[in-house]
Enzyme design. Structure first.
Site, PDB file in Angstrom:
ATOM      1  N   HIS A 135      -4.121  -4.652  -0.328  1.00 15.77           N
ATOM      2  CA  HIS A 135      -3.514  -5.445   1.030  1.00 15.77           C
ATOM      3  C   HIS A 135      -3.596  -6.836   1.162  1.00 15.77           C
ATOM      4  O   HIS A 135      -4.706  -7.345   1.527  1.00 15.77           O
ATOM      5  CB  HIS A 135      -4.398  -4.716   2.045  1.00 15.77           C
ATOM      6  CG  HIS A 135      -4.308  -3.361   2.348  1.00 15.77           C
ATOM      7  ND1 HIS A 135      -3.401  -2.911   3.385  1.00 15.77           N
ATOM      8  CD2 HIS A 135      -4.681  -2.193   1.813  1.00 15.77           C
ATOM      9  CE1 HIS A 135      -3.459  -1.354   3.308  1.00 15.77           C
ATOM     10  NE2 HIS A 135      -4.402  -1.002   2.534  1.00 15.77           N
ATOM     11  N   GLU A 191      -2.779  -8.697   3.461  1.00 11.19           N
ATOM     12  CA  GLU A 191      -2.949  -9.248   4.720  1.00 11.19           C
ATOM     13  C   GLU A 191      -4.837  -8.976   4.927  1.00 11.19           C
ATOM     14  O   GLU A 191      -4.984  -9.622   6.147  1.00 11.19           O
ATOM     15  CB  GLU A 191      -2.474  -8.292   5.989  1.00 11.19           C
ATOM     16  CG  GLU A 191      -3.006  -6.830   6.081  1.00 11.19           C
ATOM     17  CD  GLU A 191      -2.452  -6.073   4.983  1.00 11.19           C
ATOM     18  OE1 GLU A 191      -2.854  -4.657   5.144  1.00 11.19           O
ATOM     19  OE2 GLU A 191      -1.752  -6.073   3.978  1.00 11.19           O
ATOM     20  N   CYS A 209       0.906  -0.927  -0.006  1.00 13.13           N
ATOM     21  CA  CYS A 209      -0.043  -0.057   0.371  1.00 13.13           C
ATOM     22  C   CYS A 209       0.790   1.373   0.216  1.00 13.13           C
ATOM     23  O   CYS A 209       1.630   1.389  -0.698  1.00 13.13           O
ATOM     24  CB  CYS A 209      -1.021   0.012   1.015  1.00 13.13           C
ATOM     25  SG  CYS A 209      -2.431   1.137   0.983  1.00 13.13           S
TER      26      CYS A 209
END
Length: 208
Positions: free
Chosen positions: A190, A192, A84
């Protein structure tokens, strides 16, 4: 430090624990650190980040980790992943601010130009598929239907197409969603927060 431990760079910006949790979930070992010695001993590095470009660069400069990070990424050429804002900081700079980026990737970071697309709102927030632009170990077992989670107002505008690892669509607006050069990778999305697709990408990074 364990030989296979990933260092997540802590420059006081971004949700570091969610990245650490994802790495551990796929069987990796990691450490969140703001220590120069940990950076210099690292076998892999992740630069996370959320928020504005100038604030991110200011925090990175203030951390005094820049020289160590550059030595590991550009001289030792260990695998390096920006996520990001952390990926945007790898570019030359951003329309969002006035501070120069790290400049490792020959790209600018620009705002979505949606003047002729009033139906699209910014920030771009939600899921989008990636389209592979070149072969990469980071994309192993990920196809063009793989979906990742995005939250961003700015995106990469590379000056060389060979830097583009993946593209994505926001409506009918196509943008570069991941870049790579040698050992350096930058993803706008992202991993995650991207469930099984993010787990696969992080597994791939562990294997590089």
């Amino acid at each position: 430090m364990k030989d296979d431990e990933i260092i997540i760079i802590d420059y006081h910006i971004g949700n570091l624990n969610s990245i650490a949790n994802m790495i551990r979930k796929v069987g990796g070992k990691c450490k969140i650190s703001s220590e120069v010695d940990d950076i210099l001993e690292a076998k892999k590095l992740i630069l996370p980040g959320v928020g504005s470009f100038d604030h991110g660069m200011s925090q990175l400069i203030k951390s005094d980790l820049g020289d160590a990070i550059e030595e590991k990424a550009l001289k030792d050429k260990i695998p390096f992943l920006g996520i990001c804002l952390g990926a945007q900081l790898l570019t030359k700079g951003s329309e969002e601010g006035n501070i120069n980026g790290l400049g490792w990737l020959d790209s600018d970071t620009v705002r979505f130009n949606l003047d002729d697309r009033p139906e699209l709102k910014i920030p771009h927030m939600g899921w989008a598929e990636i389209k592979r632009n070149k072969k990469s170990a980071l994309l192993e077992n990920l196809d063009d239907q793989s979906r990742f989670y995005f939250v961003h107002t700015y995106h990469f505008k590379p000056k060389r197409t060979d830097l583009i690892l993946t593209t994505s669509q926001y409506g009918n607006y196509e943008f570069a969603s991941a870049l790579s050069k040698d050992n350096i990778y930058g993803v706008q999305f992202h991993p995650e927060k991207s469930h099984k697709f993010g787990m696969q990408l992080m597994t791939n990074f562990l294997r590089i």
